[in-house]
Design a protein around this motif. Structure first.
Motif, PDB file in Angstrom:
ATOM      1  N   PRO A 170      24.634  -2.019 -26.030  1.00  0.00           N
ATOM      2  CA  PRO A 170      23.357  -1.304 -26.153  1.00  0.00           C
ATOM      3  C   PRO A 170      22.127  -2.171 -25.887  1.00  0.00           C
ATOM      4  N   ALA A 171      22.249  -3.494 -26.109  1.00  0.00           N
ATOM      5  CA  ALA A 171      21.072  -4.362 -25.969  1.00  0.00           C
ATOM      6  C   ALA A 171      20.970  -5.042 -24.609  1.00  0.00           C
ATOM      7  N   ALA A 172      21.954  -4.813 -23.736  1.00  0.00           N
ATOM      8  CA  ALA A 172      22.065  -5.617 -22.505  1.00  0.00           C
ATOM      9  C   ALA A 172      20.841  -5.546 -21.588  1.00  0.00           C
ATOM     10  N   GLY A 173      20.023  -4.521 -21.773  1.00  0.00           N
ATOM     11  CA  GLY A 173      18.816  -4.401 -20.957  1.00  0.00           C
ATOM     12  C   GLY A 173      17.866  -5.589 -21.093  1.00  0.00           C
ATOM     13  N   VAL A 174      18.037  -6.386 -22.146  1.00  0.00           N
ATOM     14  CA  VAL A 174      17.129  -7.537 -22.326  1.00  0.00           C
ATOM     15  C   VAL A 174      17.468  -8.668 -21.356  1.00  0.00           C
ATOM     16  N   ILE A 175      18.680  -8.677 -20.823  1.00  0.00           N
ATOM     17  CA  ILE A 175      19.092  -9.805 -19.951  1.00  0.00           C
ATOM     18  C   ILE A 175      18.546  -9.547 -18.548  1.00  0.00           C
ATOM     19  N   PRO A 176      17.658 -10.415 -18.077  1.00  0.00           N
ATOM     20  CA  PRO A 176      17.048 -10.150 -16.771  1.00  0.00           C
ATOM     21  C   PRO A 176      18.046 -10.368 -15.629  1.00  0.00           C
ATOM     22  N   ASP A 177      17.826  -9.679 -14.532  1.00  0.00           N
ATOM     23  CA  ASP A 177      18.645  -9.841 -13.316  1.00  0.00           C
ATOM     24  C   ASP A 177      20.130  -9.597 -13.538  1.00  0.00           C
ATOM     25  N   LEU A 178      20.438  -8.724 -14.489  1.00  0.00           N
ATOM     26  CA  LEU A 178      21.848  -8.444 -14.763  1.00  0.00           C
ATOM     27  C   LEU A 178      22.421  -7.490 -13.706  1.00  0.00           C
TER      28      LEU A 178
END
Ligand code: SF4
Ligand code: FES
Length: 357
Positions: free
Chosen positions: A256-264
């Motif tokens: 659910p939190a993965a949106g914080v990782i840039p350029d994923l």
């Protein structure tokens, strides 16, 4: 090829009548205009089931804020999925719940904020406590299994015994006592929420005693405060391993939190089939398995137990998602966690979760 996912966390909406400061939703919430429509969600469920998903968790925000919830439940249940409704209980009436149950809700997970009405409503930012008691009563009357979920933090940890008593009073079969995980709004409010070690120690004793007392009647799940541990949690049981999340706008996330990782390279269900995203997208393969690991995880015997911890936490605290979770005592970045733990507690109340803050 990766094993198929077992569960889908369908974040139907970020709208919510509560505004808890411990919420792990992203600080930039998805607005109503950007939410997937009914037909698109049904397609997501079709694709998820074809991919192997057996459990659908309808969550948010507050899923009851979606007027099409009955259709979505019926569709997911019609595919043979086990349907879990994750709710605050606000907006749940006898009629609505009976309809949702008839259409296929198998289980209800109800959040509680504290053992006492005043403190609970203060955290929730709404008069919610009595509604939750009523909602639990409705679930009980229909004979649906009930899990009560309480997020623990400095402001309610001293009343964990009262929270356990509340869950018993509500008739829960299962109680999740989950120490706050610091993502989204909770990370923003970390200084106001971080518990003291003495609170954690006492709560652990209370939980252990309750577990013994309630054995066979209520299952107690205790999610520990990972900053205070020597080893990290096995976040998501490994990246892209068992579950996927679809955000309200259709973004497909390994957690659910993965949106914080840039350029994923996060992709959206509007652009690519779910199975392709699960198996072949850059985002889902970025930290799958063990090959991406660096030392100390790469050569560590615990890697099959904890998968190197949490990628989002590694990014948030070290600036690089491929680092060892800094909660780990073997991480070269553990000092950052210790620095946070040594800070003076923030006396101000948590900032309320909400749109456009
Ligand atoms: Fe887990 Fe990595 Fe720490 Fe080993 S070094 S305990 S695998 S986080
Ligand atoms: Fe994203 Fe742990 S919350 S990997």
């Amino acid at each position: 090829m990766a094993e198929p996912p077992f569960g889908l966390l369908a974040e139907l909406t970020h709208r919510c009548p509560l505004s808890c400061g411990y919420c792990s939703n992203p600080v930039e919430l998805v607005r109503r205009e950007a939410e997937l429509g009914t037909a698109r969600w049904c397609e997501v469920f079709d694709q998820a089931r074809a991919l192997g998903v057996l459990q659908v968790h309808l969550s948010g925000g507050e899923p009851l804020a979606r007027g099409d919830l009955p259709e979505l439940v019926e569709h997911a249940a019609g595919l043979g999925c086990y349907v879990n409704l994750v709710t605050s209980g606000l907006g749940l009436t006898a009629r609505r719940l009976a309809d949702l149950a008839a259409r296929g809700v198998d289980h209800v997970q109800l959040s509680v904020q504290d053992a006492r009405p005043g403190e609970a409503d203060l955290i929730a930012g709404a008069r919610a406590f009595d509604h939750k008691l009523a909602a639990a009563g409705l679930v009980r009357e229909l004979g649906l299994p009930l899990t009560v979920n309480a997020v623990l933090h400095r402001l309610n940890l001293d009343r964990v015994d009262g929270i356990i008593a509340l869950a018993e009073r509500m008739g829960a079969q299962r109680l999740e006592l989950a120490n706050t995980q610091y993502y989204g709004w909770a990370l923003r409010n970390r200084a106001a929420l971080l518990p003291r070690p003495d609170q954690l120690a006492r709560a652990a004793e209370v939980v252990a005693a309750a577990r013994e007392r309630l054995a066979g009647r209520m299952e107690l799940v205790h999610v520990v405060a990972d900053y205070h541990e020597a080893h990290p949690k096995p976040c998501m049981h490994g990246w892209g391993a068992r579950q996927l999340t679809v955000a309200p706008d259709g973004d497909v996330l390994p957690c659910p939190a993965a949106g914080v990782i840039p350029d994923l390279g996060v992709e959206n269900v509007r652009d690519r089939p779910l199975a392709d995203i699960w198996h072949h997208s850059r985002a889902f393969n970025a930290f799958r398995g063990f090959d991406w690991m660096r030392e100390p995880c790469r050569g560590c015997p615990r890697k099959e137990l904890d998968f190197g911890g949490c990628r989002c936490q590694a990014f948030q605290l070290t600036g690089d998602a491929a680092n060892t979770d800094p909660v780990c005592s073997l991480s070269p970045h553990r000092a950052e966690v210790d620095r946070v733990l040594a800070l003076e507690p923030e006396p101000a109340a948590p900032v309320r979760r909400g749109f456009g803050r």
